[in-house]
Design an enzyme around this catalytic site. Structure first.
Site, mmCIF file in Angstrom:
data_model
loop_
_atom_site.group_PDB
_atom_site.id
_atom_site.type_symbol
_atom_site.label_atom_id
_atom_site.label_comp_id
_atom_site.label_asym_id
_atom_site.label_seq_id
_atom_site.Cartn_x
_atom_site.Cartn_y
_atom_site.Cartn_z
ATOM 1 N N SER A 1 1.519 21.119 3.923
ATOM 2 C CA SER A 1 1.876 22.552 3.576
ATOM 3 C C SER A 1 3.136 22.662 2.939
ATOM 4 O O SER A 1 3.432 22.321 1.776
ATOM 5 C CB SER A 1 1.938 23.188 5.333
ATOM 6 N N HIS B 1 -2.125 29.664 6.411
ATOM 7 C CA HIS B 1 -3.272 29.012 6.139
ATOM 8 C C HIS B 1 -4.654 29.367 6.403
ATOM 9 O O HIS B 1 -5.580 28.944 6.739
ATOM 10 C CB HIS B 1 -3.418 27.456 6.177
#
Length: 625
Positions: free
Chosen positions: A88, A194
């Site tokens: 991430s 996400h």
């Protein structure tokens, strides 16, 4: 073999992180304070205002600590890693290590990312442990929640769900997973990272990103959302998509393991990734580095290092009389088209062939969605049947927009009947429920779209085909005004023969009804690799049936990213363009030549028998026949 460096993301932060680093890099720390407007050292070591756990502070703090740790490690060892990856937020640190931007530029990007994500609508996330991804996805597909996604696949039996707050906290969601034997652990976050809930954040960040120049990468960086290396250039879209796309960490690490890497070093605070990597090393996901050859004694096969990729196009490539010459001369093609016509009559009550072969409309736009949609599917399917009858079989398939349905059919994931019924019913919904719109092909860099918001406004970026061609979608009147404005600036544009704004929000009115009609469509594991332009990667078990079939027409087409991430060994592939107009051959010629090779089966200029004969000759030459 040198180590792979992996950088942790949000969740690894803690008060005291970076101790001993800040004094080693006083100039960079001063740059960071300048960019952020506060002391990053004070935040990391003492956190006097107790804000370190807040997204807008966490992300820049982790970027600084991870990046300084990387510089300290490489200075100490005098050696660069073999490859890098980041979880991430950590992907920005990996990109910094690979030379994408300098320290301060990377921090500016991360600070903006953190600020935008901290303002995202209220959402929630939860870990699902002890079930593999396929089972997690299967359960989710069977539930009535349409705004929950699998955000992270961290290991074989560890996934993270992300979505709207009320849906993620619905007792039915937890019960479904715990009854299946999973641990369901809500996470302490404020937004649905996400997931589709971050789409607006992604779009705003993409506009911000357009103001930055990203340098050519000097190290392999494995991307979260493709689980394959970034292209070395032109990768801005990867960074933007990462905000709403899944973090495919399990597959990313498994891909690196398949390349022979065994030594992974976590660069940053904590040991979350170290523990995950230890699990993955024991049980990696089987990752194909090259599709295995399939025996076919009677078939025309390419030499060992040349694989045939059949390509299928979508709306905008159609025209009246397409395939007519082959229909008149090739019995296999004709039989396949007749079969499509009969199936269309059974579903829609009209003749497909009568519409395609209508002499009175020769030269006029073929923009009636009720027949053009099924006609494009039928052309791709029938060309494939013709080549198969000649002993020419694909090693992989590639779809572009509507063409993804044809690719899935050829790969065995969809039956012919289901595929044609799907596009026919979809066309009816589009005709009845969606406002009029259109699509415009622009022969210029996609950066024009990102930098000229005064021109494009609310018009959607529908597709990027190569570095000098993109397509936009929107309301008809807005497209007309845009085309006039671009013409005045000397930018070449082409209006496509389409009356609907594919890959834009104008399609959203049909989503509930479309998802309902997909419930009787069976999607199975494909027998061939399916390269998806929407996913910019391969279709796999991680992708839910309903959402994939919808996203094919709703999400942007990322053909350029797909070509950069999946086809990195040019000599290994030959692309067989089975679109109606030879559009892929043009993409290859103008955007990817001479590295990538391919040839069309037909085009709109006539003599289809001749172009098919030339294609067969070329494929036989490749096969050494």
């Amino acid at each position: 073999m040198r180590s792979v460096y992996v950088f942790p993301g949000q969740g690894s932060q803690h008060k005291g992180m970076g101790a001993g680093l800040f004094e080693k890099f006083p100039e960079l720390v001063a740059q960071a304070d300048d960019v952020l407007g506060y002391s990053v050292e004070e935040l990391c070591l003492r956190d006097p205002d107790r804000v370190l756990s807040q997204t807008r502070y966490t992300q820049p703090a982790l970027y600084v600590v991870n990046s300084l740790t990387y510089l300290d490690r490489t200075t100490e060892r005098g050696e660069l890693p073999a490859a890098v990856a980041g979880h991430s937020l950590g992907e920005y640190c990996a990109l910094f290590a690979a030379g994408a931007f300098d320290f301060a530029t990377g921090l500016r990007l991360v600070a903006k990312r953190g600020e935008l994500m901290s303002r995202a609508p209220k959402g929630a996330m939860a870990a699902v442990v002890n079930l593999d991804e396929e089972r997690v996805r299967e359960i989710l597909t069977g539930l009535p929640f349409r705004n929950v996604d699998i955000a992270n696949i961290n290991a074989r039996t560890q996934c993270i769900l992300s979505g709207e707050y009320d849906e993620l906290h619905d007792p039915r969601l937890r019960a479904a997973y715990t009854e299946a034997g999973a641990r369901f652990v809500p996470l302490n976050v404020s937004a649905a990272f996400h997931s589709r809930c971050m789409t607006d954040v992604q779009q705003e960040f993409a506009l911000h990103l357009a103001g930055f120049d990203l340098a050519e990468l000097t190290l392999p960086v494995v991307a979260n959302h493709t689980a394959r290396p970034y292209p070395t250039k032109g990768y801005a879209d990867h960074l933007a998509h990462q905000i709403s796309g899944s973090v495919r960490w399990y597959e990313s690490m498994s891909w690196l393991i398949a390349q022979g890497h065994r030594d992974f070093q976590e660069i940053g605070p904590g040991n979350v990734l170290t523990k995950l990597t230890a699990q993955i090393l024991k049980d990696p996901l089987p990752v194909e580095t090259a599709p295995a050859p399939r025996p076919a004694p009677a078939a025309v096969r390419a030499r060992p290092r040349t694989e045939l990729v059949f390509m299928y196009g979508g709306q905008g490539t159609q025209y009246h009389q397409m395939g007519r010459g082959l229909y008149d001369t090739d019995p296999v093609f004709r039989d396949a088209m007749d079969r499509c016509d009969a199936a269309h009559r059974a579903t829609a009550g009209t003749s497909l062939l009568a519409a395609v072969h209508d002499d009175t409309r020769r030269g006029r736009p073929f923009d009636d969605i009720l027949t053009s949609h099924a006609a494009l599917y039928s052309i791709g399917y029938s060309l494939t049947e013709m080549l198969r009858a000649a002993g020419i079989h694909p090693d992989a398939v590639l779809g572009h927009s509507l063409g993804e349905y044809v690719a899935a059919t050829v790969a065995g994931a969809l039956s012919f009947e289901d595929g044609l019924r799907l596009v026919t019913r979809q066309a009816r919904l589009l005709q009845e429920r969606c406002p009029d719109g259109g699509m415009l092909s622009v022969l210029d860099s996609p950066d024009l779209y990102r930098s000229r918001r005064d021109l494009f406004g609310d018009i959607a970026l529908a597709a990027v085909n190569y570095d000098r061609n993109f397509v936009v979608s929107g309301v008809d009147t807005r497209l007309t005004a845009l085309q006039q404005a671009l013409d005045a600036e000397g930018v070449i544009t082409v209006r496509l023969p389409v009356r609907h704004a594919f890959h834009s929000a104008l399609l959203d009115p049909i989503r509930p009804d479309f998802l309902s009609l997909t419930r009787d469509i069976t999607v199975t594991t494909p027998r061939l690799p399916v390269h998806s332009s929407m996913l910019a990667g391969r279709l796999g078990a991680r992708h839910s049936r309903d959402e994939y079939l919808w996203d094919v027409i709703r999400r942007p087409v990322r053909f350029d990213e797909l070509m950069a991430s999946e086809f990195t060994a040019p000599d290994r592939h030959f692309f067989v363009d089975l679109s109606a107009s030879g559009s892929f051959a043009n993409f290859l010629k103008h955007g990817y030549a001479p590295a990538l090779r391919g040839a069309p089966a037909i085009n709109q200029f006539g003599n289809n028998s001749g172009t098919v004969r030339a294609l067969r000759d070329e494929l036989r030459r490749l096969a050494g026949a």
